[in-house]
Design a protein around this motif. Structure first.
Motif, PDB file in Angstrom:
ATOM      1  N   SER A   1       0.812  -1.211   0.000  1.00 16.97           N
ATOM      2  CA  SER A   1       0.000   0.000   0.000  1.00 16.97           C
ATOM      3  C   SER A   1       0.848   1.266   0.000  1.00 16.97           C
ATOM      4  O   SER A   1       0.307   2.362  -0.124  1.00 16.97           O
ATOM      5  N   THR A   2       2.170   1.125   0.132  1.00 18.10           N
ATOM      6  CA  THR A   2       3.066   2.267  -0.074  1.00 18.10           C
ATOM      7  C   THR A   2       3.808   2.133  -1.409  1.00 18.10           C
ATOM      8  O   THR A   2       4.793   2.815  -1.642  1.00 18.10           O
ATOM      9  N   PHE A   3       3.308   1.270  -2.281  1.00 20.37           N
ATOM     10  CA  PHE A   3       3.777   1.136  -3.663  1.00 20.37           C
ATOM     11  C   PHE A   3       5.284   0.895  -3.739  1.00 20.37           C
ATOM     12  O   PHE A   3       5.976   1.450  -4.601  1.00 20.37           O
ATOM     13  N   ASP A   4       5.792   0.042  -2.864  1.00 27.80           N
ATOM     14  CA  ASP A   4       7.233  -0.176  -2.775  1.00 27.80           C
ATOM     15  C   ASP A   4       7.816  -0.667  -4.099  1.00 27.80           C
ATOM     16  O   ASP A   4       7.560  -1.797  -4.525  1.00 27.80           O
ATOM     17  N   SER A   5       8.599   0.174  -4.728  1.00 26.92           N
ATOM     18  CA  SER A   5       9.238  -0.185  -5.991  1.00 26.92           C
ATOM     19  C   SER A   5      10.329   0.839  -6.260  1.00 26.92           C
ATOM     20  O   SER A   5      10.563   1.737  -5.471  1.00 26.92           O
ATOM     21  N   THR A   6      10.979   0.723  -7.392  1.00 30.78           N
ATOM     22  CA  THR A   6      11.973   1.699  -7.824  1.00 30.78           C
ATOM     23  C   THR A   6      11.577   2.181  -9.212  1.00 30.78           C
ATOM     24  O   THR A   6      10.685   1.588  -9.839  1.00 30.78           O
ATOM     25  N   PRO A   7      12.205   3.217  -9.737  1.00 32.69           N
ATOM     26  CA  PRO A   7      11.851   3.673 -11.091  1.00 32.69           C
ATOM     27  C   PRO A   7      12.054   2.598 -12.161  1.00 32.69           C
ATOM     28  O   PRO A   7      11.469   2.692 -13.247  1.00 32.69           O
ATOM     29  N   ASP A   8      12.838   1.566 -11.867  1.00 36.72           N
ATOM     30  CA  ASP A   8      13.090   0.505 -12.843  1.00 36.72           C
ATOM     31  C   ASP A   8      12.135  -0.677 -12.711  1.00 36.72           C
ATOM     32  O   ASP A   8      12.261  -1.656 -13.439  1.00 36.72           O
TER      33      ASP A   8
END
Length: 422
Positions: free
Chosen positions: A89-96
């Motif tokens: 729910s905090t959209f954990d990711s990176t720009p890649d």
């Protein structure tokens, strides 16, 4: 099986399994099972919702896509009519990556566009407005998530973040549309698909908005989001008479207990602080682990010597200390050593009779569950929002896999009591 979920980590899988089991108040949920990775055999015939827990959140995007498509293939083979791709729910990711590439790959395989993207979980303070993700009254990029050691979220604009990860246009279904109801949202999603927008960030600031999204997506082959997006999905099948709506029952499991925490989130660090006031705790120093000065046998001895007193062993540190350790030894090396320590500790504890385990942190939970080699887990009652009790098939082991940011201040002791049926 009616609903199939592909979750990018183990705690997130527990979170959405809990949501599907509860369903809407007064209507009930679905009989739900959680699987540790893609099963090799068929699901039990009475399972109505299956959640496949992967460890794909922080791996290379191409690998995450491969794993997710493998999970999709298995879920479709079980007869699933609706697929949910669950991320934090905090959209954990990176720009890649990895959320955008996985969502696009699932949509392509299922032949759909205009797919909802909604990480909102109002019960835990996560809301989306005009495509921007908030944690309570702060933008995501000002909530502490911008300092996450693996997936620092420095931009709260989910549409813009997704655009960096994807190859096709990303749309927005703003609150003005969601507020008009499910028919208006369904039409807006269809129009977005006609414009070539595969993914559509969808606003939600309350559970009633999630109910609108659930009704609008009653026949959608694919939905993506946090656990909240599944809130109203069981009701679609129950109202059509395709599911009965189950009531959760759990008698409790007594026995030796342990708490292992690897999350560095502010919420978990506060829970450790509260727990340490009245229970024995062991701080796991990264330097000591990396040098071999602190071994798994020492951690085991501490826990077993304090059996019955809710012992806690933790490696959770403040972001500055974590960053320093990663700089000194390498991020992957630190993560691998700690994961091995926690996983092996849990395995030996269970072999020696531990029956209640609380695990804090997504990566830590993944390491523990994989070390235990568990198959399907049944979903029991909720301890705190987003965290249910999980039990093995034999009913001899109870687990709580807690996302770092979830749970009340006294969660650690509270979870152990709940597992015992108290």
């Amino acid at each position: 099986m009616l609903i199939g979920v592909i979750a990018d980590d183990f705690t997130g899988a527990s979170d959405i399994a809990n949501t599907l089991t509860k369903g809407l108040p007064g209507e009930g949920g679905l009989l739900t099972a959680q699987y540790m990775g893609v099963p090799r055999g068929a699901a039990q015939s009475d399972v109505e919702a299956g959640v496949v827990a992967l460890t794909s959140r922080s791996i290379p995007a191409d690998d995450a896509v491969v794993q997710s498509l493998e999970a999709l293939k298995w879920l479709l083979a079980q007869g699933c009519r609706q697929i949910v791709f669950k991320y934090c729910s905090t959209f954990d990711s990176t720009p890649d990556g990895n959320i955008g590439p996985v969502a696009e790959a699932l949509a392509k395989r299922l032949g759909v566009k205009g797919v909802v993207v909604c990480p909102a979980f109002p019960g835990a303070g996560r809301t989306i407005y005009q495509g921007h993700l908030f944690v309570r009254d702060r933008l995501l990029s000002e909530s502490g998530m911008e300092k996450h050691p693996l997936t620092p979220m420095t931009d709260p604009d989910i549409r813009r973040w997704l655009t960096r990860q994807t190859t096709e246009p990303v749309g927005l279904a703003a609150m003005e549309t969601v507020g008009q109801g499910s028919d208006a949202l369904r039409e807006a999603l269809a129009q977005a698909g006609e414009r070539g927008e595969t993914l559509v960030v969808t606003d939600a600031i309350s559970n009633s908005d999630l109910e609108v999204i659930g009704a609008a997506c009653a026949d959608a082959p694919l939905i993506t989001g946090g656990s909240g997006v599944a809130l109203a999905l069981p009701a679609n099948f129950i109202r059509r008479g395709e599911a009965r709506g189950t009531e959760n029952s759990f008698a409790g499991i007594e026995g030796a207990e342990a708490i292992l925490a690897g999350s560095c989130s502010g919420a978990t660090r506060r829970q450790i602080e509260v727990h340490a006031k009245t229970h024995p705790t062991l701080a796991i120093d990264v330097d000591a682990v990396m040098s071999g000065a602190l071994t798994g046998e020492q951690v085991l001895s501490f826990i077993e010597e304090n059996s019955g007193r809710a012992p806690l062993a933790y490696s959770s540190g403040d972001p500055v200390a974590v960053a320093a350790a990663q700089e000194k030894y390498g991020r992957e090396a630190v993560a691998a050593r700690l994961d091995t320590l926690f996983g092996e500790t849990a395995r030996v504890l269970v072999d020696r009779g531990t029956r209640r385990l609380v695990i804090a942190g997504g990566e830590t939970s993944g390491a523990v569950v994989q070390a235990l080699g568990l198959g399907a887990l049944r979903v029991g009652p909720e301890i705190d929002p987003g965290v249910p009790i999980l039990t093995n098939a034999e009913g001899t082991l109870a687990l709580a896999l807690k996302s770092g940011n979830f749970g009340s201040e006294n969660f650690l002791a509270k979870a152990l009591d709940a597992m015992a049926g108290r």
